[in-house]
Design a protein around this motif. Structure first.
Motif, PDB file in Angstrom:
ATOM      1  N   UNK A  46       3.197  42.675  41.528  1.00 59.23           N
ATOM      2  CA  UNK A  46       3.406  43.940  40.414  1.00 59.23           C
ATOM      3  C   UNK A  46       4.063  45.251  40.951  1.00 59.23           C
ATOM      4  N   UNK A  47       4.113  45.429  42.325  1.00 57.27           N
ATOM      5  CA  UNK A  47       5.019  46.585  42.390  1.00 57.27           C
ATOM      6  C   UNK A  47       6.343  46.228  42.511  1.00 57.27           C
ATOM      7  N   UNK A  48       6.667  45.009  42.976  1.00 54.96           N
ATOM      8  CA  UNK A  48       7.981  44.746  42.982  1.00 54.96           C
ATOM      9  C   UNK A  48       8.668  44.573  41.485  1.00 54.96           C
ATOM     10  N   UNK A  49       7.975  44.043  40.421  1.00 55.49           N
ATOM     11  CA  UNK A  49       8.399  44.234  39.355  1.00 55.49           C
ATOM     12  C   UNK A  49       8.760  45.642  38.942  1.00 55.49           C
ATOM     13  N   UNK A  50       7.593  46.351  39.113  1.00 51.71           N
ATOM     14  CA  UNK A  50       7.748  47.977  38.757  1.00 51.71           C
ATOM     15  C   UNK A  50       9.036  48.640  39.413  1.00 51.71           C
ATOM     16  N   UNK A  51       9.022  48.532  40.414  1.00 55.69           N
ATOM     17  CA  UNK A  51       9.885  49.257  41.262  1.00 55.69           C
ATOM     18  C   UNK A  51      11.652  48.488  41.130  1.00 55.69           C
ATOM     19  N   UNK A  54      12.271  42.844  36.749  1.00 56.12           N
ATOM     20  CA  UNK A  54      12.511  41.258  36.496  1.00 56.12           C
ATOM     21  C   UNK A  54      13.736  40.672  37.179  1.00 56.12           C
ATOM     22  N   UNK A  55      14.672  41.129  36.849  1.00 57.64           N
ATOM     23  CA  UNK A  55      15.916  40.492  37.517  1.00 57.64           C
ATOM     24  C   UNK A  55      16.308  40.363  38.978  1.00 57.64           C
ATOM     25  N   UNK A  56      15.870  41.627  39.557  1.00 58.53           N
ATOM     26  CA  UNK A  56      16.026  41.565  41.053  1.00 58.53           C
ATOM     27  C   UNK A  56      14.698  40.586  41.626  1.00 58.53           C
ATOM     28  N   UNK A  57      13.641  40.556  41.060  1.00 63.62           N
ATOM     29  CA  UNK A  57      12.586  39.583  41.391  1.00 63.62           C
ATOM     30  C   UNK A  57      12.904  38.268  41.326  1.00 63.62           C
ATOM     31  N   UNK A  58      13.446  38.086  40.141  1.00 67.14           N
ATOM     32  CA  UNK A  58      14.383  36.626  39.983  1.00 67.14           C
ATOM     33  C   UNK A  58      15.471  36.205  41.116  1.00 67.14           C
ATOM     34  N   UNK A  59      16.267  37.125  41.481  1.00 62.58           N
ATOM     35  CA  UNK A  59      17.347  37.138  42.434  1.00 62.58           C
ATOM     36  C   UNK A  59      16.496  36.801  44.105  1.00 62.58           C
ATOM     37  N   UNK A 121       2.408  40.447  31.714  1.00 59.03           N
ATOM     38  CA  UNK A 121       1.330  40.652  30.819  1.00 59.03           C
ATOM     39  C   UNK A 121       0.789  42.122  30.605  1.00 59.03           C
ATOM     40  N   UNK A 122       1.464  43.062  31.213  1.00 60.64           N
ATOM     41  CA  UNK A 122       1.123  44.452  31.097  1.00 60.64           C
ATOM     42  C   UNK A 122       1.418  44.887  29.880  1.00 60.64           C
ATOM     43  N   UNK A 123       1.230  44.524  28.715  1.00 58.96           N
ATOM     44  CA  UNK A 123       1.409  44.805  27.285  1.00 58.96           C
ATOM     45  C   UNK A 123       0.244  44.852  26.514  1.00 58.96           C
ATOM     46  N   UNK A 124       0.017  45.542  25.759  1.00 53.97           N
ATOM     47  CA  UNK A 124      -0.865  45.616  24.548  1.00 53.97           C
ATOM     48  C   UNK A 124      -1.385  44.266  24.142  1.00 53.97           C
ATOM     49  N   UNK A 125      -0.495  43.616  23.534  1.00 56.62           N
ATOM     50  CA  UNK A 125      -0.908  42.009  22.975  1.00 56.62           C
ATOM     51  C   UNK A 125      -0.638  41.074  24.061  1.00 56.62           C
ATOM     52  N   UNK A 126      -1.152  40.880  24.930  1.00 56.10           N
ATOM     53  CA  UNK A 126      -0.712  40.026  25.965  1.00 56.10           C
ATOM     54  C   UNK A 126      -0.801  38.722  25.533  1.00 56.10           C
ATOM     55  N   UNK A 127      -1.833  38.219  24.650  1.00 54.64           N
ATOM     56  CA  UNK A 127      -1.924  36.837  24.238  1.00 54.64           C
ATOM     57  C   UNK A 127      -0.716  36.435  23.394  1.00 54.64           C
ATOM     58  N   UNK A 128      -0.350  37.412  22.522  1.00 56.49           N
ATOM     59  CA  UNK A 128       1.043  36.923  22.048  1.00 56.49           C
ATOM     60  C   UNK A 128       2.295  36.820  23.005  1.00 56.49           C
ATOM     61  N   UNK A 129       2.411  37.801  24.014  1.00 52.80           N
ATOM     62  CA  UNK A 129       3.219  37.446  25.117  1.00 52.80           C
ATOM     63  C   UNK A 129       3.109  36.134  25.617  1.00 52.80           C
TER      64      UNK A 129
END
Length: 171
Positions: A46-51, A54-59, A121-129
């Motif tokens: 979660x910290x890697x994503x936040x800092x 996502x693109x860098x995480x995927x790299x 999934x750190x969004x309000x409607x995570x089920x839709x995500x």
């Protein structure tokens, strides 16, 4: 030559938990791209994503795959590893890809009960995500060498089901 068994699927499909059980069942090493990435960067996912985003995480995820060699291991991957074409070439180099196919209902149920933080999934409607991500990725997951249904299975049954499917595919 020894080859990895590479588990693919959505978050909540059981890649890490079934993967560990499968490794125990077959005396294979258990590897997890998320754990390898956390170790390399010294931060939880979660910290890697936040800092870094996502693109860098995927790299970094792709870099982890490139650093691995085919070996006697079970490799659990992140749910989005399938979105990059380069990753498919690396996974095919490493071994046999296995899609743990869980229904939207199963994924939603498992994730609702999970204590693990999921950055996407750190969004309000995570089920839709989840529904959206599954829709975007399902065709990619189905490119796996082996597809194993994992709805309504415990860890041991799931691990045995994966092993049986791999053995049938490589005969």
């Amino acid at each position: 030559m020894e080859r990895c068994w590479i588990l693919l699927g959505m978050m909540g499909a059981g890649k890490s938990s079934i993967g560990r059980a499968l490794a125990d069942l077959t005396s294979r090493e258990f590897l997890d791209t998320d754990l390898l990435l956390q170790s390399r960067l010294g931060r939880p996912i979660p910290q890697i994503f936040q800092i870094y985003g996502e693109a860098t995480f995927r790299d970094h995820e792709t870099s982890i795959l490139r650093s691995l060699e085919p070996t006697h291991a079970v490799l659990a991957t992140g749910g989005g590893i399938v979105v990059r074409e380069d990753n498919w070439a690396e996974m095919r180099r490493l071994g046999t890809t296995v899609f743990l196919d869980a229904s939207l209902e199963t994924l939603t149920d498992r994730l609702a009960k999970s204590k693990k933080k999921r950055p996407l999934l750190e969004v309000e409607n995570w089920e839709e995500r989840i529904k959206t991500l599954l829709g975007q990725r399902i065709g990619l997951y189905r490119q796996a060498d082996v597809v194993v249904p994992v709805d309504d299975v415990d860890l041991d049954t799931g691990a045995q089901r994966v092993l049986d499917a791999i053995m049938a595919a490589i005969r």
